[in-house]
Design a protein around this motif. Structure first.
Motif, PDB file in Angstrom:
ATOM      1  N   TYR A 153       9.952  30.569   2.689  1.00  0.00           N
ATOM      2  CA  TYR A 153       9.551  31.662   2.690  1.00  0.00           C
ATOM      3  C   TYR A 153       8.906  31.665   4.350  1.00  0.00           C
ATOM      4  N   ARG A 154       7.666  31.776   4.767  1.00  0.00           N
ATOM      5  CA  ARG A 154       6.987  30.755   5.769  1.00  0.00           C
ATOM      6  C   ARG A 154       8.410  30.225   7.238  1.00  0.00           C
ATOM      7  N   THR A 155       9.044  29.289   5.930  1.00  0.00           N
ATOM      8  CA  THR A 155       9.722  28.651   7.008  1.00  0.00           C
ATOM      9  C   THR A 155      11.305  29.331   7.146  1.00  0.00           C
ATOM     10  N   LEU A 156      11.591  30.061   6.533  1.00  0.00           N
ATOM     11  CA  LEU A 156      12.647  31.038   6.299  1.00  0.00           C
ATOM     12  C   LEU A 156      12.314  31.790   7.500  1.00  0.00           C
ATOM     13  N   ALA A 157      11.476  32.502   7.752  1.00  0.00           N
ATOM     14  CA  ALA A 157      10.531  33.889   8.592  1.00  0.00           C
ATOM     15  C   ALA A 157      11.424  33.231   9.749  1.00  0.00           C
ATOM     16  N   PHE A 158      10.414  31.948  10.176  1.00  0.00           N
ATOM     17  CA  PHE A 158      10.309  31.286  11.909  1.00  0.00           C
ATOM     18  C   PHE A 158      11.820  31.181  11.840  1.00  0.00           C
ATOM     19  N   VAL A 159      12.540  30.671  10.597  1.00  0.00           N
ATOM     20  CA  VAL A 159      14.301  30.432  11.356  1.00  0.00           C
ATOM     21  C   VAL A 159      15.204  31.119  11.430  1.00  0.00           C
ATOM     22  N   VAL A 160      14.725  32.328  11.408  1.00  0.00           N
ATOM     23  CA  VAL A 160      15.377  33.785  11.507  1.00  0.00           C
ATOM     24  C   VAL A 160      14.941  34.465  12.526  1.00  0.00           C
ATOM     25  N   ALA A 161      13.584  33.989  12.502  1.00  0.00           N
ATOM     26  CA  ALA A 161      13.139  34.792  14.140  1.00  0.00           C
ATOM     27  C   ALA A 161      13.431  34.008  14.970  1.00  0.00           C
ATOM     28  N   SER A 162      13.278  32.539  15.205  1.00  0.00           N
ATOM     29  CA  SER A 162      14.230  31.803  16.420  1.00  0.00           C
ATOM     30  C   SER A 162      15.345  31.477  16.564  1.00  0.00           C
ATOM     31  N   GLY A 163      16.030  32.089  15.811  1.00  0.00           N
ATOM     32  CA  GLY A 163      17.503  32.629  16.232  1.00  0.00           C
ATOM     33  C   GLY A 163      17.860  33.447  16.358  1.00  0.00           C
ATOM     34  N   PHE A 164      17.174  35.080  16.242  1.00  0.00           N
ATOM     35  CA  PHE A 164      16.865  35.966  16.847  1.00  0.00           C
ATOM     36  C   PHE A 164      16.564  36.281  18.362  1.00  0.00           C
ATOM     37  N   ALA A 165      15.283  34.849  18.867  1.00  0.00           N
ATOM     38  CA  ALA A 165      15.117  34.436  20.239  1.00  0.00           C
ATOM     39  C   ALA A 165      15.665  33.824  20.559  1.00  0.00           C
ATOM     40  N   GLY A 166      16.719  32.878  20.238  1.00  0.00           N
ATOM     41  CA  GLY A 166      17.547  32.252  21.064  1.00  0.00           C
ATOM     42  C   GLY A 166      18.696  32.583  21.537  1.00  0.00           C
ATOM     43  N   LEU A 167      19.472  33.600  20.647  1.00  0.00           N
ATOM     44  CA  LEU A 167      19.760  34.941  21.645  1.00  0.00           C
ATOM     45  C   LEU A 167      19.439  35.327  22.326  1.00  0.00           C
ATOM     46  N   SER A 168      18.167  35.901  22.105  1.00  0.00           N
ATOM     47  CA  SER A 168      17.616  36.501  23.413  1.00  0.00           C
ATOM     48  C   SER A 168      17.585  35.695  25.033  1.00  0.00           C
ATOM     49  N   GLY A 169      17.087  34.332  24.406  1.00  0.00           N
ATOM     50  CA  GLY A 169      17.701  33.543  25.845  1.00  0.00           C
ATOM     51  C   GLY A 169      19.479  33.455  26.386  1.00  0.00           C
ATOM     52  N   ALA A 170      19.760  33.024  25.530  1.00  0.00           N
ATOM     53  CA  ALA A 170      21.313  32.853  25.763  1.00  0.00           C
ATOM     54  C   ALA A 170      21.826  34.588  26.871  1.00  0.00           C
ATOM     55  N   LEU A 171      21.116  35.606  26.422  1.00  0.00           N
ATOM     56  CA  LEU A 171      21.815  36.852  26.841  1.00  0.00           C
ATOM     57  C   LEU A 171      21.422  36.334  27.923  1.00  0.00           C
ATOM     58  N   LEU A 172      19.965  36.410  28.548  1.00  0.00           N
ATOM     59  CA  LEU A 172      19.567  35.597  29.485  1.00  0.00           C
ATOM     60  C   LEU A 172      20.734  35.033  30.447  1.00  0.00           C
ATOM     61  N   ALA A 173      20.017  33.962  29.574  1.00  0.00           N
ATOM     62  CA  ALA A 173      20.318  32.930  30.690  1.00  0.00           C
ATOM     63  C   ALA A 173      22.165  33.022  31.259  1.00  0.00           C
ATOM     64  N   HIS A 174      22.981  34.190  30.383  1.00  0.00           N
ATOM     65  CA  HIS A 174      24.300  34.697  31.127  1.00  0.00           C
ATOM     66  C   HIS A 174      24.406  35.450  31.937  1.00  0.00           C
ATOM     67  N   TYR A 175      23.393  36.301  32.273  1.00  0.00           N
ATOM     68  CA  TYR A 175      23.247  37.384  32.999  1.00  0.00           C
ATOM     69  C   TYR A 175      22.670  36.654  34.535  1.00  0.00           C
ATOM     70  N   ILE A 176      21.307  36.161  34.474  1.00  0.00           N
ATOM     71  CA  ILE A 176      21.076  35.279  35.872  1.00  0.00           C
ATOM     72  C   ILE A 176      21.226  34.145  36.398  1.00  0.00           C
ATOM     73  N   GLY A 177      22.302  33.997  35.486  1.00  0.00           N
ATOM     74  CA  GLY A 177      23.199  32.564  36.017  1.00  0.00           C
ATOM     75  C   GLY A 177      22.596  31.196  36.053  1.00  0.00           C
ATOM     76  N   ALA A 178      21.250  30.569  35.786  1.00  0.00           N
ATOM     77  CA  ALA A 178      20.142  30.165  36.202  1.00  0.00           C
ATOM     78  C   ALA A 178      19.213  29.968  35.116  1.00  0.00           C
TER      79      ALA A 178
END
Length: 336
Positions: free
Chosen positions: A210-235
């Motif tokens: 369950y700790r692994t599941l929380a870590f993985v799911v939270a990381s997925g949403f964090a990765g999505l925030s990074g993708a939003l940032l990358a395609h906005y600032i372009g670098a």
């Protein structure tokens, strides 16, 4: 029935404010609003991880994994940007799953240090290899979101207003999903693992899973925030996702509080206002680490449950005053 209609009215009012807000701001403030929206997803995803009692120092780097992955999917393979964002989030979750095997052999302080070490290894990896990560300079000319039209509105994603609307929808949907996860049996088990891990394990709960599941799911949403940032600032480059950003995430979370999903969001909004309006207005941006540290100390000493506790007290007073009024009306009703 009255409470339900009241809640619907509050949500409609909030939606109207979010739609109209960027049109009341200057161009630079609109860009700040976009970054704030992305940071809200980042800090909310971090709270999801803390539900199991673990605090990580590598969450900002996991955000970077999503940003790098999404950028590479579009540049190297020509994948449609919205699809690459989802794939970037999945890649961040996959990296978190791989890291979970060594990290969750540790607990508490040791997990904290281990997560920091793992994050620095990933950042050094980005720094070391120019292909395909671009080395210290990172990846540039990342494909932006493609423009499209909906009814009377033309979405030009070079404009902050259009990207704000897009990111607000993505972040809103993500927050709803995290809220649903927390209220599900899985989320209740996360809380049990946090507060009574030995008892949960005794009842047959696989605590590490369950700790692994929380870590993985939270990381997925964090990765999505990074993708939003990358395609906005372009670098993107390794320095964007350094320890300084991680300290800000920790500060937002602690000052806002972790008992509710909106606690870290309040902390992020409040400190962004402090930074962008107060400090920038008085030319004190270089003092941001000092101010953040001071606010964190004050929060721990005088507001240990975070800013969310003030909201909860306010809502409780409103509810109690409404109940008092209803009881008073019942007493005034003849024959009651």
């Amino acid at each position: 029935m009255r409470s339900v209609s009241g809640r619907v009215g509050i949500w409609l009012l909030l939606a109207a404010v979010l739609v109209l807000l960027p049109h009341a701001l200057s161009f630079s403030q609109q860009e700040i609003l976009v970054f704030l929206t992305i940071n809200i997803l980042l800090v909310a995803s971090y709270r999801l991880l803390t539900l199991t009692g673990e605090w990580s120092l590598g969450h900002a780097v996991i955000m970077g994994v999503g940003a790098y992955a999404s950028a590479l999917y579009t540049k190297e393979f020509g994948i449609f940007v919205p699809v690459s964002m989802v794939l970037g989030a999945c890649t961040a979750a996959l990296v978190a799953m791989i890291l979970s095997y060594p990290l969750f052999r540790m607990k508490g302080f040791y997990f904290l240090i281990g997560s920091f070490a793992a994050g620095e290894i990933i950042r050094l990896f980005w720094n070391r290899f120019r292909e395909p990560f671009g080395g210290p300079k990172g990846i540039k000319r990342i494909d932006p979101m493609p423009d499209f039209d909906i009814l009377v509105w033309q979405f030009d994603f070079f404009e902050p207003v259009s990207y704000y609307y897009f990111s607000a929808v993505v972040v809103g949907a993500s927050l709803w999903l995290m809220w649903r996860i927390e209220r599900s049996p899985v989320g209740l088990t996360f809380h049990a693992v946090h507060w009574q891990d030995k008892l949960a394990e005794a009842t047959g709960v696989n605590v590490r899973a369950y700790r692994t599941l929380a870590f993985v799911v939270a990381s997925g949403f964090a990765g999505l925030s990074g993708a939003l940032l990358a395609h906005y600032i372009g670098a993107v480059n390794p320095n964007i996702f350094d320890l300084e950003l991680m300290v800000f995430v920790l500060t937002w979370t602690i000052i806002g509080g972790t008992a509710t999903i909106y606690g870290p969001v309040i902390g992020c909004i409040a400190l962004t206002i402090v930074n962008e309006i107060v400090l920038r207005e008085f030319g004190l941006e270089q003092m941001r680490p000092f101010v953040y540290g001071l606010l964190m100390i004050v929060s721990v000493l005088f507001l240990p449950k975070g800013l969310e506790s003030l909201v909860q007290k306010g809502l409780a007073r409103i509810a109690s005053s409404g109940l008092d009024r209803d009881m008073g009306r019942e007493r005034e009703t003849p024959g009651s």
